[in-house]
Scaffold this motif. Sequence first.
Motif, PDB file in Angstrom:
ATOM      1  N   HIS A  92       0.838  -1.193   0.000  1.00  0.00           N
ATOM      2  CA  HIS A  92       0.000   0.000   0.000  1.00  0.00           C
ATOM      3  C   HIS A  92       0.880   1.253   0.000  1.00  0.00           C
ATOM      4  O   HIS A  92       1.936   1.275   0.635  1.00  0.00           O
ATOM      5  CB  HIS A  92      -0.929   0.019   1.211  1.00  0.00           C
ATOM      6  CG  HIS A  92      -1.948  -1.078   1.204  1.00  0.00           C
ATOM      7  ND1 HIS A  92      -1.701  -2.312   1.775  1.00  0.00           N
ATOM      8  CD2 HIS A  92      -3.204  -1.139   0.683  1.00  0.00           C
ATOM      9  CE1 HIS A  92      -2.762  -3.090   1.613  1.00  0.00           C
ATOM     10  NE2 HIS A  92      -3.688  -2.405   0.957  1.00  0.00           N
TER      11      HIS A  92
ATOM     12  N   TYR B 110      -2.718  12.757  -5.862  1.00  0.00           N
ATOM     13  CA  TYR B 110      -3.079  12.920  -7.267  1.00  0.00           C
ATOM     14  C   TYR B 110      -3.256  14.386  -7.651  1.00  0.00           C
ATOM     15  O   TYR B 110      -2.971  14.787  -8.772  1.00  0.00           O
ATOM     16  CB  TYR B 110      -4.370  12.148  -7.569  1.00  0.00           C
ATOM     17  CG  TYR B 110      -4.135  10.663  -7.729  1.00  0.00           C
ATOM     18  CD1 TYR B 110      -3.996  10.089  -8.984  1.00  0.00           C
ATOM     19  CD2 TYR B 110      -4.048   9.826  -6.618  1.00  0.00           C
ATOM     20  CE1 TYR B 110      -3.787   8.732  -9.145  1.00  0.00           C
ATOM     21  CE2 TYR B 110      -3.837   8.466  -6.756  1.00  0.00           C
ATOM     22  CZ  TYR B 110      -3.705   7.918  -8.020  1.00  0.00           C
ATOM     23  OH  TYR B 110      -3.480   6.581  -8.172  1.00  0.00           O
TER      24      TYR B 110
ATOM     25  N   ARG C 179      -4.927   9.209  -2.089  1.00  0.00           N
ATOM     26  CA  ARG C 179      -5.584   7.897  -2.128  1.00  0.00           C
ATOM     27  C   ARG C 179      -4.573   6.828  -1.724  1.00  0.00           C
ATOM     28  O   ARG C 179      -3.401   6.906  -2.103  1.00  0.00           O
ATOM     29  CB  ARG C 179      -6.095   7.593  -3.536  1.00  0.00           C
ATOM     30  CG  ARG C 179      -6.918   8.709  -4.161  1.00  0.00           C
ATOM     31  CD  ARG C 179      -7.210   8.413  -5.622  1.00  0.00           C
ATOM     32  NE  ARG C 179      -7.572   9.624  -6.350  1.00  0.00           N
ATOM     33  CZ  ARG C 179      -7.730   9.679  -7.665  1.00  0.00           C
ATOM     34  NH1 ARG C 179      -7.549   8.577  -8.401  1.00  0.00           N
ATOM     35  NH2 ARG C 179      -8.043  10.831  -8.250  1.00  0.00           N
TER      36      ARG C 179
ATOM     37  N   ASP D 257      -3.313   3.515  -2.520  1.00  0.00           N
ATOM     38  CA  ASP D 257      -3.329   2.593  -3.651  1.00  0.00           C
ATOM     39  C   ASP D 257      -2.609   1.296  -3.310  1.00  0.00           C
ATOM     40  O   ASP D 257      -1.747   1.257  -2.429  1.00  0.00           O
ATOM     41  CB  ASP D 257      -2.633   3.221  -4.863  1.00  0.00           C
ATOM     42  CG  ASP D 257      -3.422   4.382  -5.456  1.00  0.00           C
ATOM     43  OD1 ASP D 257      -4.602   4.548  -5.100  1.00  0.00           O
ATOM     44  OD2 ASP D 257      -2.834   5.108  -6.290  1.00  0.00           O
TER      45      ASP D 257
ATOM     46  N   ARG E 153      -0.009  -1.249  -4.890  1.00  0.00           N
ATOM     47  CA  ARG E 153       1.025  -1.229  -5.926  1.00  0.00           C
ATOM     48  C   ARG E 153       1.856  -2.506  -5.880  1.00  0.00           C
ATOM     49  O   ARG E 153       1.978  -3.146  -4.837  1.00  0.00           O
ATOM     50  CB  ARG E 153       1.955  -0.032  -5.731  1.00  0.00           C
ATOM     51  CG  ARG E 153       1.313   1.315  -6.005  1.00  0.00           C
ATOM     52  CD  ARG E 153       2.345   2.409  -5.884  1.00  0.00           C
ATOM     53  NE  ARG E 153       1.902   3.664  -6.486  1.00  0.00           N
ATOM     54  CZ  ARG E 153       2.670   4.726  -6.639  1.00  0.00           C
ATOM     55  NH1 ARG E 153       3.931   4.699  -6.227  1.00  0.00           N
ATOM     56  NH2 ARG E 153       2.198   5.825  -7.202  1.00  0.00           N
TER      57      ARG E 153
END
Length: 382
Positions: A10, A15, A21, A23, A25
């Motif tokens: 994580h 952005y 956020r 995410d 990955r």
Amino acid sequence: MSPATLQQQHAAVLYSPKDIRVDVRALWPPQQGQAQVAVVSTGLCGSDLHYYLHGRNGDFALQSPLVLGHEAAGIVTAVGPGVKNLFVGQRVAIEAGVMCKNCDYCLKGRYNLCKKLRFASSAKTFPHLDGTLQERMNHPAHVLHPLPQNVSFEEGALAEPLSVLVHASRRAALSAGQTVLVYGVGTIGLLACALAKSRGCSRVVAVDINQARLSFAKKHGFAEDVLCLPPCPKAKSPEEQLRRARENADRILEAFGEDSGFDVVFECTGAESCIQMAIHTAITGGRVMLIGMGTRNTSLPLSAAALREVDILGSFRYANTYPEALSLLASGKLQNIDKLVTHRFNLVDTARAFELLTRGMDERGDMVLKVVIGPEASSSRH
């Protein structure tokens, strides 16, 4: 290795302004000369906050999603080919800047000025280099520094802002017996006070417009004396601003009983009025160290500096400071340094952490100083 066989992790990704956020990955293995670090603690700083609020920090604007965070420490989980100085399980502080190692500045030991330097969490270079607000990151081994056994991960994260002050103090030739005035008592200002005291300075005092922060500085022994200046209305002209700065400087010197001024003045706000006051409150032959960044173009009382041989010095990040910073953290000379961390959040709550940092005060009315984020940090006050 195909993406299907990679581990996942994580990361808190920015952005656009106020759009962070968490995410999922892919987690790639470390490459040649790299080590993989499980990030345990990341402290949020002013530049992180600027990116969060505005999508930029000064001239450096977000061009693609970016992982913020650069004050960090963690545990080595893997080493890439060629890495001999680290081992799996080792506790390390993460130095965020990656220098070229070949230019004149790098060869002269001033790699903070390297034009090819890439800094994790900064949008100055593109593609951006992701920062430490992720569960694991791959980073060059030569900028990973072993943590002394008695230094916690949170303290290891403080090695980054402390390095800023170690570098600045070297440029200011800070030494025992000197008197020191600090403008601004956020984390950097408090560390300036702590470092000056650890160097044996004879007197350390601080000025701010925030009484709560000044009270904190005095209560926990960072500054011996403090002075709260009331915020001034905006001046109608540069001349009026310079006149007010001189008057406030006289008020500061009188309040502290230092008619001649201070040997070293650390300016940690970046505010134009404080930079102007700093020149007037330095002793003849003294030094003003500019650390805060905030005002791009400033009117300065240069004649007041030139006629009294007051040196005005700039300071940008740091170079070759981590060993000394970590040694200081291990020494116990930085009194109450653990008090700087006031709030902690889990990585998944990164957006909440930034909102708290924006407000500057929690729901209980307590002051926010340093906010630390970790993968499993408790969301609590210190």
